[in-house]
Design a protein around this motif. Structure first.
Motif, PDB file in Angstrom:
ATOM      1  N   TYR A 137      55.415  38.433  48.091  1.00  0.00           N
ATOM      2  CA  TYR A 137      56.393  39.519  48.103  1.00  0.00           C
ATOM      3  C   TYR A 137      57.259  39.598  46.843  1.00  0.00           C
ATOM      4  O   TYR A 137      57.943  40.587  46.626  1.00  0.00           O
ATOM      5  CB  TYR A 137      57.245  39.484  49.372  1.00  0.00           C
ATOM      6  CG  TYR A 137      58.136  38.282  49.519  1.00  0.00           C
ATOM      7  CD1 TYR A 137      59.449  38.302  49.052  1.00  0.00           C
ATOM      8  CD2 TYR A 137      57.673  37.127  50.147  1.00  0.00           C
ATOM      9  CE1 TYR A 137      60.260  37.202  49.184  1.00  0.00           C
ATOM     10  CE2 TYR A 137      58.479  36.025  50.284  1.00  0.00           C
ATOM     11  CZ  TYR A 137      59.772  36.060  49.798  1.00  0.00           C
ATOM     12  OH  TYR A 137      60.575  34.972  49.929  1.00  0.00           O
ATOM     13  N   THR A 138      57.204  38.586  45.989  1.00  0.00           N
ATOM     14  CA  THR A 138      57.956  38.652  44.724  1.00  0.00           C
ATOM     15  C   THR A 138      57.069  39.052  43.544  1.00  0.00           C
ATOM     16  O   THR A 138      57.536  39.079  42.401  1.00  0.00           O
ATOM     17  CB  THR A 138      58.557  37.272  44.377  1.00  0.00           C
ATOM     18  OG1 THR A 138      57.471  36.342  44.213  1.00  0.00           O
ATOM     19  CG2 THR A 138      59.486  36.780  45.473  1.00  0.00           C
ATOM     20  N   GLN A 139      55.800  39.348  43.801  1.00  0.00           N
ATOM     21  CA  GLN A 139      54.839  39.455  42.695  1.00  0.00           C
ATOM     22  C   GLN A 139      54.440  40.884  42.320  1.00  0.00           C
ATOM     23  O   GLN A 139      53.601  41.069  41.438  1.00  0.00           O
ATOM     24  CB  GLN A 139      53.569  38.653  43.047  1.00  0.00           C
ATOM     25  CG  GLN A 139      53.839  37.160  43.203  1.00  0.00           C
ATOM     26  CD  GLN A 139      52.643  36.397  43.754  1.00  0.00           C
ATOM     27  OE1 GLN A 139      51.868  36.940  44.548  1.00  0.00           O
ATOM     28  NE2 GLN A 139      52.496  35.147  43.349  1.00  0.00           N
ATOM     29  N   ALA A 140      55.025  41.889  42.984  1.00  0.00           N
ATOM     30  CA  ALA A 140      54.563  43.271  42.785  1.00  0.00           C
ATOM     31  C   ALA A 140      54.607  43.682  41.310  1.00  0.00           C
ATOM     32  O   ALA A 140      53.644  44.251  40.776  1.00  0.00           O
ATOM     33  CB  ALA A 140      55.386  44.237  43.634  1.00  0.00           C
ATOM     34  N   GLU A 141      55.727  43.377  40.665  1.00  0.00           N
ATOM     35  CA  GLU A 141      55.900  43.826  39.280  1.00  0.00           C
ATOM     36  C   GLU A 141      54.891  43.134  38.355  1.00  0.00           C
ATOM     37  O   GLU A 141      54.214  43.789  37.546  1.00  0.00           O
ATOM     38  CB  GLU A 141      57.314  43.494  38.833  1.00  0.00           C
ATOM     39  CG  GLU A 141      57.880  44.476  37.853  1.00  0.00           C
ATOM     40  CD  GLU A 141      59.352  44.162  37.570  1.00  0.00           C
ATOM     41  OE1 GLU A 141      59.671  44.023  36.389  1.00  0.00           O
ATOM     42  OE2 GLU A 141      60.133  44.023  38.543  1.00  0.00           O
ATOM     43  N   ALA A 142      54.778  41.835  38.490  1.00  0.00           N
ATOM     44  CA  ALA A 142      53.897  41.069  37.604  1.00  0.00           C
ATOM     45  C   ALA A 142      52.437  41.488  37.792  1.00  0.00           C
ATOM     46  O   ALA A 142      51.696  41.647  36.811  1.00  0.00           O
ATOM     47  CB  ALA A 142      54.059  39.574  37.871  1.00  0.00           C
ATOM     48  N   VAL A 143      52.011  41.688  39.037  1.00  0.00           N
ATOM     49  CA  VAL A 143      50.601  42.001  39.278  1.00  0.00           C
ATOM     50  C   VAL A 143      50.316  43.463  38.889  1.00  0.00           C
ATOM     51  O   VAL A 143      49.247  43.777  38.365  1.00  0.00           O
ATOM     52  CB  VAL A 143      50.199  41.688  40.738  1.00  0.00           C
ATOM     53  CG1 VAL A 143      48.725  41.980  40.965  1.00  0.00           C
ATOM     54  CG2 VAL A 143      50.495  40.223  41.056  1.00  0.00           C
ATOM     55  N   SER A 144      51.292  44.360  39.098  1.00  0.00           N
ATOM     56  CA  SER A 144      51.129  45.748  38.619  1.00  0.00           C
ATOM     57  C   SER A 144      50.932  45.766  37.120  1.00  0.00           C
ATOM     58  O   SER A 144      50.118  46.541  36.591  1.00  0.00           O
ATOM     59  CB  SER A 144      52.361  46.600  38.943  1.00  0.00           C
ATOM     60  OG  SER A 144      52.591  46.655  40.312  1.00  0.00           O
ATOM     61  N   ALA A 145      51.681  44.910  36.418  1.00  0.00           N
ATOM     62  CA  ALA A 145      51.578  44.874  34.944  1.00  0.00           C
ATOM     63  C   ALA A 145      50.204  44.369  34.512  1.00  0.00           C
ATOM     64  O   ALA A 145      49.626  44.884  33.540  1.00  0.00           O
ATOM     65  CB  ALA A 145      52.683  43.985  34.374  1.00  0.00           C
ATOM     66  N   ILE A 146      49.662  43.399  35.234  1.00  0.00           N
ATOM     67  CA  ILE A 146      48.307  42.917  34.915  1.00  0.00           C
ATOM     68  C   ILE A 146      47.308  44.068  35.111  1.00  0.00           C
ATOM     69  O   ILE A 146      46.410  44.284  34.301  1.00  0.00           O
ATOM     70  CB  ILE A 146      47.938  41.701  35.804  1.00  0.00           C
ATOM     71  CG1 ILE A 146      48.851  40.505  35.475  1.00  0.00           C
ATOM     72  CG2 ILE A 146      46.462  41.324  35.626  1.00  0.00           C
ATOM     73  CD1 ILE A 146      48.751  39.354  36.468  1.00  0.00           C
ATOM     74  N   GLY A 147      47.503  44.852  36.170  1.00  0.00           N
ATOM     75  CA  GLY A 147      46.629  46.001  36.421  1.00  0.00           C
ATOM     76  C   GLY A 147      46.779  47.065  35.343  1.00  0.00           C
ATOM     77  O   GLY A 147      45.779  47.590  34.834  1.00  0.00           O
ATOM     78  N   ALA A 148      48.014  47.369  34.975  1.00  0.00           N
ATOM     79  CA  ALA A 148      48.261  48.410  33.965  1.00  0.00           C
ATOM     80  C   ALA A 148      47.569  48.063  32.654  1.00  0.00           C
ATOM     81  O   ALA A 148      46.964  48.920  32.005  1.00  0.00           O
ATOM     82  CB  ALA A 148      49.762  48.596  33.755  1.00  0.00           C
TER      83      ALA A 148
END
Ligand code: GLN
Length: 300
Positions: free
Chosen positions: A257-268
């Motif tokens: 639940y704390t990882q949304a930003e970091a994993v979105s950035a890996i996707g972007a």
């Protein structure tokens, strides 16, 4: 000698406790280890009696305590998960066999199934990365009768559990379980992609996270831990998604639940746009990735 009184029987030395008494005592014993002590005690009693929990209340509360119960409670008191003791966990309304070779399917992961079904109800080909018990893939295939799917895992014992679940759920014809590891070059080449839906609940826990002993001491470390920040598997898997997805394909990836930003950035960085879904407790839990329009990622 005291006269016996049917309304208030004297406790008889050495007499078996009733099921109700034994559940009460077990609830008290387990109370210091878990928030679900009463439920756990009931499920273990149902297991010891080989009956359903609902039948326990209807028919068995005044029966004598079955001899098998104490051992099951002792295992739970040593933090073994109830799902492993019973060998069974319900997920998305379906019965799954589980063993210590696989992560126990969590209610939170039902969010991923909902998101997948909403995104591509028309999906033909589905890939589940790190299938474990097969829960995500088999729940989706159960809802989408036209779909076929592949579950991959690097663990052979996990694949055996997943294949057994596919057969038991009547999905053996549409689900194939294959050994593959996204850390190995070329692992995705012979899976028959591209895929309309990719599902993934990879390991994402920080290696030194203070987990409950029920999880840390019993569930497979390989399904939980992913480096110091928990992101190692996303760093390897997410950039490979564009090469596996059909043009209109959608990947649903579970996150901490704390990882949304970091994993979105890996996707972007890989040319994927992300939409966030919350779990039942309204915490960030799933990212939906699509190939971003007008841009092509490094592997697209
Ligand atoms: N949500 C799981 C937990 O209980 C972790 C699952 C995972 O790492 N994929 O910690």
């Amino acid at each position: 000698m005291t006269e016996s009184n049917p309304a208030q029987p004297e406790p008889v030395e050495g007499a078996a406790r009733t099921v109700a008494d034994a559940i009460r005592a077990a609830t008290e014993l387990l109370g210091s280890r878990t928030d679900s002590a009463r439920l756990d005690a009931e499920l273990l009693m149902a297991e010891a009696l080989q009956v359903r929990r609902s039948d326990l209340f209807l028919r068995h509360m005044r029966d004598p305590e079955p001899p098998a119960f104490a051992e099951l409670v002792a295992r739970r008191a040593a933090h073994e998960p109830v799902a492993y003791i019973r060998g069974y966990q319900e997920f998305y309304g379906l019965p799954f066999m589980v063993s210590p070779a696989v992560l126990i399917p969590r209610g939170d992961s039902e969010t991923l199934v909902e998101a997948a079904l909403a995104a591509r109800p028309d999906a033909g080909r589905v890939l589940d990365c790190g299938t474990g018990s097969g829960a995500l893939l088999l729940a989706v295939l159960h809802e989408l009768p036209q779909a076929r799917g592949i579950g991959i895992d690097r663990s052979e014992p996990a694949l055996a559990v997943a294949a057994a679940n596919a057969t038991r759920l009547g999905l053996g014809e549409r689900a194939t379980m294959i050994r593959a590891d996204w850390h190995e070059p070329g692992w995705g080449n012979n899976l028959g992609g591209p895929f309309d839906l990719i599902l993934a609940n990879p390991p994402y826990v920080e290696s030194d996270a203070p987990l409950d002993p029920t999880v840390r001491d019993h569930e497979p470390a390989g399904a939980l831990f992913s480096g110091a920040d928990g992101l190692d598997d996303y760093r390897v898997l997410v950039p490979q998604l564009p090469g596996l997805l059909a043009d209109q394909g959608v990947a649903l990836v579970e996150i901490g639940y704390t990882q949304a930003e970091a994993v979105s950035a890996i996707g972007a960085a890989a040319g994927l746009s992300a939409t966030l879904y919350l779990d039942l407790a309204e915490r960030p839990r799933v990212l939906e990735f699509k190939k971003a329009l007008g841009k092509s990622g490094p592997s697209a």
